[in-house]
Design a protein around this motif. Structure first.
Motif, PDB file in Angstrom:
ATOM      1  N   SER A   1       0.815  -1.215   0.000  1.00  0.00           N
ATOM      2  CA  SER A   1       0.000   0.000   0.000  1.00  0.00           C
ATOM      3  C   SER A   1       0.848   1.264   0.000  1.00  0.00           C
ATOM      4  CB  SER A   1      -0.939   0.004   1.204  1.00  0.00           C
ATOM      5  OG  SER A   1      -0.207   0.025   2.409  1.00  0.00           O
ATOM      6  N   ALA A   2       2.115   1.162   0.409  1.00  0.00           N
ATOM      7  CA  ALA A   2       2.994   2.333   0.436  1.00  0.00           C
ATOM      8  C   ALA A   2       3.745   2.535  -0.875  1.00  0.00           C
ATOM      9  CB  ALA A   2       3.992   2.208   1.584  1.00  0.00           C
ATOM     10  N   LEU A   3       3.566   1.638  -1.819  1.00  0.00           N
ATOM     11  CA  LEU A   3       4.326   1.726  -3.066  1.00  0.00           C
ATOM     12  C   LEU A   3       3.877   2.892  -3.941  1.00  0.00           C
ATOM     13  CD1 LEU A   3       4.527  -2.065  -4.007  1.00  0.00           C
ATOM     14  CD2 LEU A   3       6.463  -0.571  -3.476  1.00  0.00           C
ATOM     15  N   ILE A   4       2.574   3.094  -4.072  1.00  0.00           N
ATOM     16  CA  ILE A   4       2.075   4.128  -4.990  1.00  0.00           C
ATOM     17  C   ILE A   4       2.541   5.519  -4.563  1.00  0.00           C
ATOM     18  CG2 ILE A   4      -0.013   5.235  -5.889  1.00  0.00           C
ATOM     19  CD1 ILE A   4      -1.330   2.446  -5.844  1.00  0.00           C
ATOM     20  N   PRO A   5       2.396   5.925  -3.288  1.00  0.00           N
ATOM     21  CA  PRO A   5       2.922   7.241  -2.896  1.00  0.00           C
ATOM     22  C   PRO A   5       4.431   7.360  -3.124  1.00  0.00           C
ATOM     23  CG  PRO A   5       1.430   6.399  -1.225  1.00  0.00           C
ATOM     24  CD  PRO A   5       1.670   5.280  -2.174  1.00  0.00           C
TER      25      PRO A   5
END
Length: 325
Positions: A80-84
């Motif tokens: 979930s932290a990859l896109i930002p």
């Protein structure tokens, strides 16, 4: 998503001119469209549990031109932290989890003993790292215009009565969250006799329990289970007076609509994810074995007289008293 609105309100209270975009599953966009704090909702192209590394990198790059100042990552997963990260957002806040310190540059340590509620954990991420905890929690408030109410009433050819009781007998989590259908039916019969309309809400998975309730009330309930989109269900619920619900998503929707709620809790913990509404009344037996957070009763097999006694022990009379209080 309802609990996340408390975070959005917190951000707007601290910076009224801030622009909030929300990346979320497509099913939740109807809720976001009814939250005035949200400028834009972006549909997440991946389903729950899907890794999709290439898709996440691609979406991150697509978001770069938006020049976001900050990202708040609510899920605790690494992916979930990859896109930002790939969106090159300069401040990326979230709780430490799944070895993702390299993806977050504002990684917070979660103190579960201090932040006992999910909504507290969300709101805390919108505050400075040194802010006093636990934080104050703004009440979620979904906004439904009269035009939407009229449109949904026209679509389903409704003539609302003076008093409408919504029953939400389903819970996607499992039977350990579902109050017995015959108890809901008893509530319905008593209120029908007093002139109330009874509306049944839920997904297509709740058709059987809704049918049982309706059969036990001679078909006098209006059954919306499986017949509405989420948007329509939210707009319909804005027309009711009181809601009796299991611990479910619809319970949180009713709370955000400022409805009087009687929330029935069995295997889950009302202290962890309570309805965020001053009018809400939680009813729970607080047994020694609860909360177990199990989908099915771990102590007794299905059909046993004590199976899910945390729910069967809550009798309709107590719920009726709370409706009338």
């Amino acid at each position: 998503m309802i609990m996340a609105q408390s975070l959005f309100i917190t951000l707007k209270n601290s910076e009224p001119d801030c622009h909030i975009d929300v990346l979320a599953p497509a099913w939740s966009l109807a809720l976001l469209a009814r939250m005035p704090q949200v400028a834009k909702a972006i549909a997440m192209p991946l389903t729950h549990g899907q890794f999709g590394l290439i898709d996440r990198i691609r979406l991150g790059k697509q978001l770069r031109p938006e020049n976001y100042d900050k990202a708040i990552v609510l899920p605790n997963s690494w992916k979930s932290a990859l896109i930002p990260f790939f969106a090159h957002i300069p401040v990326r806040s979230g709780y430490v989890g799944e070895c993702r310190r390299s993806l977050l540059n504002d990684a917070r340590k979660l103190d579960k003993a201090l932040l006992t509620m999910t909504v507290q954990r969300f709101v805390a991420l919108g505050l400075p790292p040194n802010a006093p905890l636990p934080p104050e929690i703004p009440t979620p408030a979904i906004v439904i215009g009269q035009d939407r109410q009229q449109a949904v009433a026209d679509k389903f050819k409704l003539k609302p009565a003076a008093k409408i009781l919504a029953l939400c007998p389903g819970a996607e989590y499992g039977p350990a969250k579902r109050w017995p259908a015959q108890y809901f039916a008893e509530i319905a019969r008593k209120k029908i006799a007093q002139g109330w309309q009874i509306w049944l809400f839920g997904s297509g998975n709740d058709n059987d329990i809704a049918m049982q309730i309706n059969n036990e009330t001679n078909g006098l309930c209006t059954d919306f289970t499986g017949r509405t989109s989420l948007a329509e269900a939210v707009d319909l619920m804005s027309l009711v007076d009181t809601v009796v619900s299991n611990d479910s998503g619809l319970m949180h929707v009713a709370a955000a609509l400022d409805k009087k709620i009687i929330a029935v809790y069995g295997s889950s913990d009302p202290r962890f994810t309570p309805p965020l509404n001053a009018k809400a009344r939680v009813i729970s037996l607080n047994l020694a074995c609860a909360p177990c957070f199990k989908r099915a009763c771990p102590l007794y097999p299905a059909g046993h007289k004590d199976n899910t006694r945390c729910l069967t022990g809550i009798k309709p009379a107590g719920v009726l008293d709370l409706i009338d209080a």
